[in-house]
Design an enzyme around this catalytic site. Structure first.
Site, mmCIF file in Angstrom:
data_model
loop_
_atom_site.group_PDB
_atom_site.id
_atom_site.type_symbol
_atom_site.label_atom_id
_atom_site.label_comp_id
_atom_site.label_asym_id
_atom_site.label_seq_id
_atom_site.Cartn_x
_atom_site.Cartn_y
_atom_site.Cartn_z
ATOM 1 C CB CYS B 100 -0.878 -0.022 1.254
ATOM 2 S SG CYS B 100 -1.798 1.501 1.507
ATOM 3 C CB CYS B 104 -5.057 6.251 -2.935
ATOM 4 S SG CYS B 104 -3.818 5.322 -3.837
ATOM 5 C CB THR B 191 -3.982 4.057 5.124
ATOM 6 O OG1 THR B 191 -4.695 2.895 5.526
ATOM 7 C CG2 THR B 191 -2.942 3.690 4.102
ATOM 8 C CD GLU B 257 -1.925 -0.104 8.320
ATOM 9 O OE1 GLU B 257 -1.167 -0.582 9.200
ATOM 10 O OE2 GLU B 257 -1.828 -0.401 7.121
ATOM 11 C CG HIS B 292 -10.244 4.617 -0.711
ATOM 12 N ND1 HIS B 292 -9.086 5.179 -1.228
ATOM 13 C CD2 HIS B 292 -9.834 3.888 0.350
ATOM 14 C CE1 HIS B 292 -8.040 4.805 -0.495
ATOM 15 N NE2 HIS B 292 -8.473 4.004 0.457
ATOM 16 C CE1 TYR B 296 -8.067 0.658 -1.024
ATOM 17 C CE2 TYR B 296 -9.224 -1.219 -0.145
ATOM 18 C CZ TYR B 296 -8.519 -0.060 0.051
ATOM 19 O OH TYR B 296 -8.251 0.372 1.322
ATOM 20 C CB CYS B 299 -3.452 0.126 -5.085
ATOM 21 S SG CYS B 299 -4.842 -0.248 -4.014
ATOM 22 C CD GLU B 447 -4.909 -0.647 2.690
ATOM 23 O OE1 GLU B 447 -4.398 0.105 3.531
ATOM 24 O OE2 GLU B 447 -4.436 -0.801 1.550
#
Lengths: 499, 499, 499, 499
Positions: B100, B104, B191, B257, B292, B296, B299, B447
């Site tokens: 990650c 973003c 994050t 995180e 978001h 995903y 990423c 995540e």
């Protein structure tokens, strides 16, 4: 604008002299035969919607050859936007027919041939592309349906075409004449063979030296002398003979497959698009398959919408629509269905321009799309059967319901929990049956599995397109493969005293 | 062009005075702390790639506010093409970091706030949008990293914010002053909290009357007085303290995180974007989550590429790369990974223009995308563990390998089947461990499950967006629900005599 | 009755002089080392429960050799009832330890060797069986733990043992003496190697002519001169060094794997059970694997019980236990877990008597059992992560919670929805982390995948045991393959007139 | 020994005067009707095999009432061994018929009633058990087939039976007389209703006060005055009218479902087994369902054997049997099928003795068994369709193949890759079609879904039987919930200097 009405389409079909065999007999008034007619209605719907203003954006496109608005099914894709609209048009038609509507094979065939003829001409100095453009113009201007015919019977799969004991296992040239060629062989599993004006034939596998007579692509009228059709049997097909809309489930629409036989058919040179250039057979197969694997992201999600809707209606009529597990199953069905659609959209949006100027889908993502299509409709169907309940397969026949004595008893005991008339409850359950076990299951399940290539064909393409070397490099770089290792920096894990 | 080098970025972070707690201590040189640094390297990579010409098309965009080229992470999407490029940029960064990369959330926050502030102004006559545009310009011109902070601790989930026993369970306004507001509360699971210049705070749920103090959105510097961070513990985090690149698996990059606490933080009015307009909290949450969930698809497929590559390399080093079941598992991993990517692309290509002029993803497909992300990375990880073999979790430590006496024994017995040095084999296995069980598994698995909303949140949105009524109408139409039934047409099935 | 207390067991271990290397150092007080001790506690539990009357029926069995009650882990199964009780004992221990408890390998080894030595003697006139019975009696009378060691490093997998460049890649006889043999090599991935009194070595693959020196099975004390262990590293292993029960998740119990090295170890003939009879290596591997694949139906379902329970407790502490999707996920986890258990029970209940008099599981069903074990624990873990929520991997460390300043803030913000103290909520989440990402995930996930053979090994066995020819005959009989076909009976489908 | 031959069985059926309606007509010679006969052949097979010595151990049992050997279908299970043999008998019959063979419902009904009547007598002082034993003796001594009838139409599911607008929605007592009762209502989805000598009626849900007239269980002859049957329509049912063994797929065997109507049927008291004891309705439902959920682990795995075999034969006839993906799919099908069988065996082996002396399956595992049955047959069917290829649904009809002109063309083009006659290839494909889309799919798919209760019914039972509290206690104990926490022991992770 060269657009037929749906009635004009049906009349134009009726004007053809198709040689169709069904249940061992040659069918005379085939356009009105109750087993065949639903598949004609499907294609009629592609004409019908094309004339409705609300669907114009999806159903029509501007021909790059004539500048005229044409039915998108006859269009050569000019942009990724065109590719995406193709998928949306297919979803729309899946929704309206609840069935395979069969006109896609021709569209996918012309789009594959468009770029392959161009590249063949470039490489070999042949003159196929101009010829083929004329043919596309002919289809567009007359608003015709073309069948794209690819799958040969194949005989012994371990041997190439020219080594088959019986050469007819692959369509091939048996005579080359000044004015054209004579071809022989057959194409199996032909979706939409008996409701097209034209047939476009392509080879079914990559070929090599020696296969010259088999590397042949051409078009001909569907009723060309020597062409005939043996109609394939579907699950529950004869219910359509019972004059019984109820038990058919979807009385108006249905799919169709046939064994198409070429018994020494003459094709003039202007309708020949490949003849001996063996090295282009593979590209043609791959591109047609690619377009067709994209197609399934559209049409099957459209049919999926119908099945999801039918399950939701059945749940309501069973009085269980508020149960959390029912709602969750409908969500899961929707989720899977939209995943298929997403894959159809993605391989379209990621399409690219070919040297011939037309647009082709992303090959990796189109194969991924189809691979999902070999799985999710089965799970959607399973969930639909779960929601529908067992009555779907245990309920009495329409003949019982129509009977004076038995009918009222059936009606009494099969009433659902709501105010819906029993007949409507049964109609919806028969629609679910039609899609999961009946005639439409052939399209929604088996065609999802094998149409445009069986699952393993997609896996081979996914492997080939996956660029695994790049992925390996990424991993090696992050893992530090090949880097010197500084042992002296290694410390021993321990922990300080408490606090 | 307002682009920092990656070194300038790190220096700019070091200039901040972040209050970070880790293992019970306040971290002093936090930019160089071995546990934290990999997460800073991830963001540094977003600067690094932005300056490489080959990635310019993905990494940069032309600001609609300044007309300058800006890092895409600070860009307001102006087209579906922008949306698709966002996904591709994310896949690229997932590939480069195997982790990650955390930038973003800020991008998704500014794009959500952009349209919501506009619509709030339209409806309520507030002046948030102009203010917010200034803020975006500020981010773009200074090439800053912003954290998007949404998830509150929530306390008792059956009660709205204003009825919580402890109001701090949701970030809220404790004082309204002439020059600004004072806020208190916390954001959990943040994050990329400790490698950002700025924090953008948004509410975490739809709100209603009474929640006025909680319907607050604002930004502030990451080191604003009163803001502090408690660093979250990840699986295998302390391996990074062992000076031991081998056992970390991915020595350079990692996620992060933190629990972010707001202890009476002052925010001037020009950095406030929502303050009491309860009816806009829901839209803000939904749009941020939507963007978001799209992210995903990019990423995680990038990280998936690394894991697939690592599994392929491990198979080679184990000497089993030609086994058909190994090849098939790599195909399956690729298939699943590309399905995720397809969903990311599809919800982008199907995006649409908002009243504010920016582009938003298709909400249904973005939720479908994320729902798949809650499943497929787990299966990809399972297959990677299958291919990697048990050695991944049973092999001795780097300390053993570095030992003079034990090291050569480890090396002898753990040599793979090929010419690869043992150390490289172990490096690749540790990378697989890192992604499936170690620090990166937090990003790749958990995540994927809970980031941008837990699976059930997507299911609720899928239900809401599914247009089930339309599907039901389609089914009813095809089933003939409500049509009169002509019993007299029903015939009895029979068969003529043989032949 | 020859049963040790758990304290006596620990003391008896401490009396051994095991050579264990961990993090590059030889471990001195290994019985009390915090990284190793949890795995000793697991075995201690097998002693503890054996002395509790309520578990006597499962934990004890009557030795057919001595007539005495012995710990079932040292018992030779005398009936299918014994086989079923074995599985139940394993489930019980999985429940009590939440971990791989490691004593099964020895039990499965003695049961496999029992029948193989018998059959070897019958065929070859060797005298292994009597010898081996003496050894089993020795284990029973002294209530000892034996490690069953099978997996060699294997080197180049395309070559048989005797053609390896380095013969040490397989354990082998380097010297045959009057009083015994000297062996060299290593066994990898040894579960429970450093908490056993004895080691039982078996070959790892079927062998053929030329492999005579490698077809060797024997036992020796765990601290025999020349035997040493290099301890394997697990995810999150060093958390156990932090004196910190919280972050470990399961403070008391854990698994263990090691690389076990035989550096010219002498074994007297009375402890040799195979030596050169290459044709029996395969049967030994298959039977050991068969018993061990059965075992996983017990132990993993026991650990699954813990994970399901932890997820249920986490849901309660999150205040979401009544959400229908949470309840449904717990049902699904239970369903999958009980399917594993069913497979363990079924292959036991379907066991059969061997010529040696002992009982063996059904080979097909044991492989089916293990194949499910390579899948369902991953899905159970995924669902547990779903229910637990993201906090599991983002929450601060125990050090933060213990800190005077930061601790109360963590406590405040991470309080769940109920009256549970925050510390208890975190404990349960750390237990879920332990099982899905931490030290226990090595046992619950990776060992489920690769222990007792990787998935493909089971598939090969399933194919071999499936009796496909019988299935084909069934199908041919029903389809009428080969029957004459009476064409004249074929009738044409039609329908009578209405009504 | 009271065993009929299969011919005697058919004759004894023909002697009954069943009132069956099919396609709106009352069927006269129903025993020889081509649509019905295959279902009679299935039951005939249960007689046939019972007289073959090789199957005696499975097919026969020694009656605990008479001491005579009886057909196991009429036996009251006396041990877990009996329970396991029941499952094996069912698998055998599934293999021999490739179909639902319909005699299980009666067996499961008598075993459920056996213990419930006993417990009712104990609690209420009624005299049902002795009566019921007499009835079982009657079945055994005359070797009769009994149908177990449970599912009522149910009407409005939100209301209990006695509040239904139409009380006939549940079978109920309309008159109590000195010599017996008069009942009215219907039972839907009755598998094997029209090939039984006797009907055993049970309530379909748990009942409460007020439902007294509905809490009724009794038996009567299948042709008792007032009983009639409306035959359910199956997919492809009318192919059986075409005199055409080929297109039917499985010409000899098939299932059957009917709507069974009780139009004021008189039942003498000695055939009444529950009448008003509302509190025993629930136990009766649960036990019958439990036995029947066990049954599916046997019968469906037997049918699965046929489908796996058919797929394997089809692969050979297609010439692809050596492709690794084909072999792998057959392994997967086998794996799933044996998992079903394992669950059937496990719930049997774990059965327990009831107060009445008979044996009952483990309720949790039986529900787990059935839940898997709602999933795996669908996946097995999907894989079978994958292996079979598209020809299964596109091939011409038997009428075409029988045609003089068209037949040879079909034969030529549909020849497989091997020496197999085309007709045999088509036969096997039609068998696959029969099991996945045709008449047998009703049994193999939909009945697997809904028979013995729909999936959600099992999930409710799994939840109820899961002993979640015990699992929660296990987790709490290992996590240390409630233990005091020694903060002072917490150490900070660090690492010593290198080396």
């Amino acid at each position: 604008m060269p657009l037929k009405t749906s009635d004009e389409f049906v009349q134009s079909l009726a004007d053809l002299d198709l040689q169709i065999y069904l249940f061992g007999d040659k069918v005379e008034d085939w356009v009105n035969h109750p087993v065949i007619r639903p598949s004609i209605n499907c294609i009629a719907m592609t004409y019908e919607l094309a004339r409705q203003p609300e669907y114009e954006d999806l159903m029509l496109a501007t021909s790059h050859l004539t500048g005229e608005k044409v039915n998108r099914f006859t269009h050569i894709h000019q942009s990724t936007e065109d590719l995406v609209k193709k998928v949306k048009m297919q979803r729309l038609l899946g929704q309206k027919t609840g069935s395979c509507f069969q006109r896609c094979v021709g569209m996918d065939a012309i789009n594959a041939l468009y770029s392959v003829t161009y590249e063949c001409d470039e490489a070999r100095g042949t003159g196929y592309h101009a010829r083929f453009k004329d043919y596309v113009k002919f289809l567009q201007e007359n608003d015709l349906v073309a069948d794209g015919a690819m799958t040969d019977p194949k005989g012994d799969r371990s041997l190439p075409p020219h080594q088959q004991a019986d050469p007819d296992m692959y369509v091939h040239v048996v005579e080359r004449r000044d004015d054209g060629i004579v071809v022989r062989g057959a194409k199996a599993h032909q979706t939409g063979a008996c409701n097209s004006h034209e047939i476009i034939v392509m080879p079914t596998i990559a070929m090599r030296e020696g296969d010259d007579d088999f590397a042949v692509s051409f078009s001909c009228p569907a009723d060309a002398p020597g062409v005939f059709y043996i109609y394939g049997r579907q699950s529950c097909d004869t219910r359509k003979l019972e004059g019984n809309e109820l038990d058919v489930g979807n009385a108006q629409f249905g799919g169709q497959e046939a064994l198409m036989v070429f018994d020494d058919v003459f094709v003039p040179w202007e309708r020949v698009y490949l003849c001996g250039e063996v090295e282009f057979a593979g590209a043609l197969v791959e591109r047609f398959a690619g377009f067709h694997r994209q197609s399934y992201g559209g049409c099957k999600s459209g049919v999926g919408d119908v099945l999801i809707g039918a399950a939701a209606v059945a749940a309501e009529m069973n009085g269980v629509q508020k149960a959390s597990h029912i709602k969750d199953k409908l969500i899961e069905m929707t989720h899977l269905n939209e995943t298929l659609y997403s894959c159809g959209v993605a391989c379209s949006a990621e399409g690219s321009r070919m040297p011939a100027g037309n647009y082709q889908i992303d090959m990796l993502l189109a194969n991924v799309c189809k691979q999902n299509v070999t799985r999710f409709p089965y799970e959607i169907a399973r969930l639909a059967e779960d929601i529908a309940g067992g009555l779907m397969v245990t309920m009495p026949s329409a003949q019982d319901l129509a009977d004076e004595k038995i009918g009222p008893i059936v009606e009494k005991f099969l009433a659902g929990q709501c105010d819906t008339p029993t007949i409507d409850r049964l109609r919806v359950l028969r629609l679910v049956e039609n899609l999961t076990l009946g005639t439409a299951a052939v399209g929604y399940r088996t065609e999802s599995m094998h149409g445009a290539g069986s699952p393993q064909a997609q896996r081979i393409m996914i492997a080939r397109q996956s660029n695994m070397d790049h992925k390996k490099e990424l991993a090696k770089a992050l893992a530090g493969v090949g880097k010197p290792w500084d042992k002296t920096a290694v410390k021993k894990p321990t922990a300080t005293t408490a606090g």
